[in-house]
Design an enzyme around this catalytic site. Structure first.
Site, PDB file in Angstrom:
ATOM      1  N   PRO A 277      19.415  20.780 -17.030  1.00  0.00           N
ATOM      2  CA  PRO A 277      18.314  20.409 -16.242  1.00  0.00           C
ATOM      3  C   PRO A 277      17.123  19.653 -16.992  1.00  0.00           C
ATOM      4  O   PRO A 277      16.807  20.035 -18.381  1.00  0.00           O
ATOM      5  CB  PRO A 277      17.725  21.667 -15.763  1.00  0.00           C
ATOM      6  CG  PRO A 277      18.290  23.072 -16.416  1.00  0.00           C
ATOM      7  CD  PRO A 277      19.582  22.293 -16.940  1.00  0.00           C
ATOM      8  N   ASN A 278      16.769  18.596 -16.429  1.00  0.00           N
ATOM      9  CA  ASN A 278      15.750  17.676 -17.125  1.00  0.00           C
ATOM     10  C   ASN A 278      15.899  16.961 -18.210  1.00  0.00           C
ATOM     11  O   ASN A 278      15.246  16.047 -18.472  1.00  0.00           O
ATOM     12  CB  ASN A 278      14.428  18.614 -17.591  1.00  0.00           C
ATOM     13  CG  ASN A 278      13.844  19.370 -16.160  1.00  0.00           C
ATOM     14  OD1 ASN A 278      13.835  18.368 -15.337  1.00  0.00           O
ATOM     15  ND2 ASN A 278      13.796  20.587 -16.225  1.00  0.00           N
TER      16      ASN A 278
ATOM     17  N   ARG B  13       8.231  12.008 -21.027  1.00  0.00           N
ATOM     18  CA  ARG B  13       7.185  12.785 -21.333  1.00  0.00           C
ATOM     19  C   ARG B  13       7.674  13.615 -22.666  1.00  0.00           C
ATOM     20  O   ARG B  13       8.860  13.661 -22.958  1.00  0.00           O
ATOM     21  CB  ARG B  13       6.596  13.782 -20.282  1.00  0.00           C
ATOM     22  CG  ARG B  13       5.936  13.190 -19.073  1.00  0.00           C
ATOM     23  CD  ARG B  13       5.455  13.902 -18.247  1.00  0.00           C
ATOM     24  NE  ARG B  13       4.699  14.801 -18.867  1.00  0.00           N
ATOM     25  CZ  ARG B  13       4.008  15.930 -18.341  1.00  0.00           C
ATOM     26  NH1 ARG B  13       4.480  16.289 -17.143  1.00  0.00           N
ATOM     27  NH2 ARG B  13       3.128  16.743 -18.900  1.00  0.00           N
TER      28      ARG B  13
ATOM     29  N   TYR C  86      10.669  15.837 -27.983  1.00  0.00           N
ATOM     30  CA  TYR C  86      11.911  15.560 -27.600  1.00  0.00           C
ATOM     31  C   TYR C  86      12.329  14.095 -28.111  1.00  0.00           C
ATOM     32  O   TYR C  86      13.287  13.623 -28.031  1.00  0.00           O
ATOM     33  CB  TYR C  86      12.465  15.415 -25.999  1.00  0.00           C
ATOM     34  CG  TYR C  86      12.283  16.808 -25.681  1.00  0.00           C
ATOM     35  CD1 TYR C  86      12.977  17.811 -26.091  1.00  0.00           C
ATOM     36  CD2 TYR C  86      11.370  17.257 -24.728  1.00  0.00           C
ATOM     37  CE1 TYR C  86      12.860  19.166 -25.686  1.00  0.00           C
ATOM     38  CE2 TYR C  86      11.114  18.636 -24.299  1.00  0.00           C
ATOM     39  CZ  TYR C  86      12.175  19.560 -24.773  1.00  0.00           C
ATOM     40  OH  TYR C  86      11.856  20.792 -24.321  1.00  0.00           O
TER      41      TYR C  86
ATOM     42  N   ASN D  10      24.402  20.652 -24.052  1.00  0.00           N
ATOM     43  CA  ASN D  10      23.009  20.988 -23.989  1.00  0.00           C
ATOM     44  C   ASN D  10      22.677  21.796 -22.840  1.00  0.00           C
ATOM     45  O   ASN D  10      22.303  21.071 -21.952  1.00  0.00           O
ATOM     46  CB  ASN D  10      22.379  19.805 -24.361  1.00  0.00           C
ATOM     47  CG  ASN D  10      20.762  20.373 -24.681  1.00  0.00           C
ATOM     48  OD1 ASN D  10      20.346  21.169 -24.294  1.00  0.00           O
ATOM     49  ND2 ASN D  10      20.190  19.413 -25.181  1.00  0.00           N
TER      50      ASN D  10
ATOM     51  N   ALA E  58      17.234  24.417 -20.469  1.00  0.00           N
ATOM     52  CA  ALA E  58      16.618  25.689 -20.087  1.00  0.00           C
ATOM     53  C   ALA E  58      17.482  26.809 -19.560  1.00  0.00           C
ATOM     54  O   ALA E  58      17.386  27.816 -20.051  1.00  0.00           O
ATOM     55  CB  ALA E  58      15.656  25.360 -18.912  1.00  0.00           C
TER      56      ALA E  58
ATOM     57  N   HIS F  78      18.614  29.713 -22.224  1.00  0.00           N
ATOM     58  CA  HIS F  78      17.803  30.772 -22.632  1.00  0.00           C
ATOM     59  C   HIS F  78      17.996  31.881 -21.214  1.00  0.00           C
ATOM     60  O   HIS F  78      17.316  32.896 -21.570  1.00  0.00           O
ATOM     61  CB  HIS F  78      16.379  30.497 -22.806  1.00  0.00           C
ATOM     62  CG  HIS F  78      16.171  29.396 -23.724  1.00  0.00           C
ATOM     63  ND1 HIS F  78      16.722  29.292 -24.927  1.00  0.00           N
ATOM     64  CD2 HIS F  78      15.646  28.118 -23.333  1.00  0.00           C
ATOM     65  CE1 HIS F  78      16.364  28.103 -25.272  1.00  0.00           C
ATOM     66  NE2 HIS F  78      15.885  27.404 -24.448  1.00  0.00           N
TER      67      HIS F  78
ATOM     68  N   GLU G  41      26.955  23.624 -29.358  1.00  0.00           N
ATOM     69  CA  GLU G  41      25.974  23.344 -28.900  1.00  0.00           C
ATOM     70  C   GLU G  41      24.816  22.581 -29.315  1.00  0.00           C
ATOM     71  O   GLU G  41      24.679  22.445 -30.613  1.00  0.00           O
ATOM     72  CB  GLU G  41      25.102  24.943 -28.680  1.00  0.00           C
ATOM     73  CG  GLU G  41      23.889  24.996 -28.015  1.00  0.00           C
ATOM     74  CD  GLU G  41      23.505  26.439 -28.375  1.00  0.00           C
ATOM     75  OE1 GLU G  41      23.885  26.966 -29.020  1.00  0.00           O
ATOM     76  OE2 GLU G  41      22.482  27.188 -27.464  1.00  0.00           O
TER      77      GLU G  41
ATOM     78  N   HIS H 102      20.861  21.039 -29.300  1.00  0.00           N
ATOM     79  CA  HIS H 102      19.478  21.088 -28.781  1.00  0.00           C
ATOM     80  C   HIS H 102      18.726  19.914 -29.520  1.00  0.00           C
ATOM     81  O   HIS H 102      18.709  19.789 -30.877  1.00  0.00           O
ATOM     82  CB  HIS H 102      18.832  22.314 -29.164  1.00  0.00           C
ATOM     83  CG  HIS H 102      19.280  23.474 -28.170  1.00  0.00           C
ATOM     84  ND1 HIS H 102      19.116  23.421 -26.843  1.00  0.00           N
ATOM     85  CD2 HIS H 102      20.174  24.538 -28.546  1.00  0.00           C
ATOM     86  CE1 HIS H 102      19.757  24.583 -26.734  1.00  0.00           C
ATOM     87  NE2 HIS H 102      20.377  25.057 -27.545  1.00  0.00           N
TER      88      HIS H 102
ATOM     89  N   SER I  74      15.475  19.103 -29.786  1.00  0.00           N
ATOM     90  CA  SER I  74      14.286  19.866 -30.383  1.00  0.00           C
ATOM     91  C   SER I  74      14.957  21.022 -31.280  1.00  0.00           C
ATOM     92  O   SER I  74      15.629  21.632 -31.235  1.00  0.00           O
ATOM     93  CB  SER I  74      13.282  20.188 -29.643  1.00  0.00           C
ATOM     94  OG  SER I  74      13.737  21.499 -28.745  1.00  0.00           O
TER      95      SER I  74
ATOM     96  N   ARG J 237       9.892  26.982 -31.994  1.00  0.00           N
ATOM     97  CA  ARG J 237       9.207  26.883 -30.600  1.00  0.00           C
ATOM     98  C   ARG J 237       8.909  28.130 -30.033  1.00  0.00           C
ATOM     99  O   ARG J 237       8.827  29.292 -30.869  1.00  0.00           O
ATOM    100  CB  ARG J 237       9.789  25.946 -29.907  1.00  0.00           C
ATOM    101  CG  ARG J 237       9.932  24.419 -30.219  1.00  0.00           C
ATOM    102  CD  ARG J 237      10.569  23.697 -29.223  1.00  0.00           C
ATOM    103  NE  ARG J 237       9.965  23.687 -28.106  1.00  0.00           N
ATOM    104  CZ  ARG J 237      10.424  22.770 -26.776  1.00  0.00           C
ATOM    105  NH1 ARG J 237      11.620  22.371 -27.010  1.00  0.00           N
ATOM    106  NH2 ARG J 237       9.406  22.737 -25.900  1.00  0.00           N
TER     107      ARG J 237
ATOM    108  N   ARG K 194      12.542  30.646 -26.243  1.00  0.00           N
ATOM    109  CA  ARG K 194      13.643  29.638 -26.657  1.00  0.00           C
ATOM    110  C   ARG K 194      14.597  30.291 -28.147  1.00  0.00           C
ATOM    111  O   ARG K 194      15.524  29.273 -28.432  1.00  0.00           O
ATOM    112  CB  ARG K 194      12.983  28.380 -26.814  1.00  0.00           C
ATOM    113  CG  ARG K 194      12.404  27.808 -25.975  1.00  0.00           C
ATOM    114  CD  ARG K 194      11.682  26.219 -26.196  1.00  0.00           C
ATOM    115  NE  ARG K 194      10.780  25.837 -25.190  1.00  0.00           N
ATOM    116  CZ  ARG K 194      10.899  25.295 -24.258  1.00  0.00           C
ATOM    117  NH1 ARG K 194      11.918  25.074 -23.640  1.00  0.00           N
ATOM    118  NH2 ARG K 194       9.713  25.089 -23.469  1.00  0.00           N
TER     119      ARG K 194
END
Ligand code: CA2
Length: 143
Positions: free
Chosen positions: A9-10, A17, A22, A73, A76, A79, A97, A99, A101, A106, A110
């Site tokens: 997602p996203n 943003r 990111y 990836n 969200a 987690h 996997e 990521h 970031s 963080r 996460r």
């Protein structure tokens, strides 16, 4: 060799943003990098993005017998998703996997990755180049 890149997602909102976390690259930039890497490596790479956990589980199940490796990836769902972990275990396809970031630096929530408990490698904090690194890793090991 055939690889499947799955984004959760996203990830399709990349670059819109939070460039401090990111980076400035868009989802279109990510797809272009995957395409370039596949041409350089001479392997077929398909990609899939969804905001829906079940659609990601369906796609992992459909990869059974069709792909030699998965780059994922889960965003969200990293987690929270035991379902994605179980799907990866069910198909037993080598997986890495990624990521964008550095999740380790963080928020505490996460720090846990359920799909990462199956994946043989996790690349984090490398921006979108992490996808290229994951593809190269799978090609060198299984190609
Ligand atoms: O660092 C990563 O790649 C993440 O998987 C990205 C996820 C986040 O939930 C994970 O903890 C780490 C977020 C995906 C993108 O979210 C956006 C947020 C704002 C603007 C654009 C995308």
């Amino acid at each position: 060799m055939k690889l499947l890149v799955i984004n959760g997602p996203n990830i399709n909102m990349l670059g819109i943003r939070e460039p401090g976390i990111y980076g400035k690259n868009s989802y279109a930039d990510l797809l272009a990098l995957i395409e370039k890497t596949s041409l350089e490596a001479g392997i077929q790479i398909d990609h899939f993005q969804s905001n829906h956990e079940g659609a990601i589980v369906d796609t992992i199940q459909a990869a059974y017998g069709a792909y030699d490796g998965i780059v994922i990836n889960p965003a969200a769902y990293t987690h929270t998703s035991v379902a994605i972990l179980d799907a990866l275990k069910a198909v037993s396809i080598p997986a890495v996997e990624v990521h964008i970031s550095d999740v380790d630096s963080r928020e505490a929530f996460r720090q846990v990755s359920y799909p990462g408990m199956y994946c043989e490698k996790t690349i984090k904090g490398q921006g979108i180049d992490g996808y290229r690194q994951a593809i190269v890793y799978l090609q060198e090991k299984y190609g």
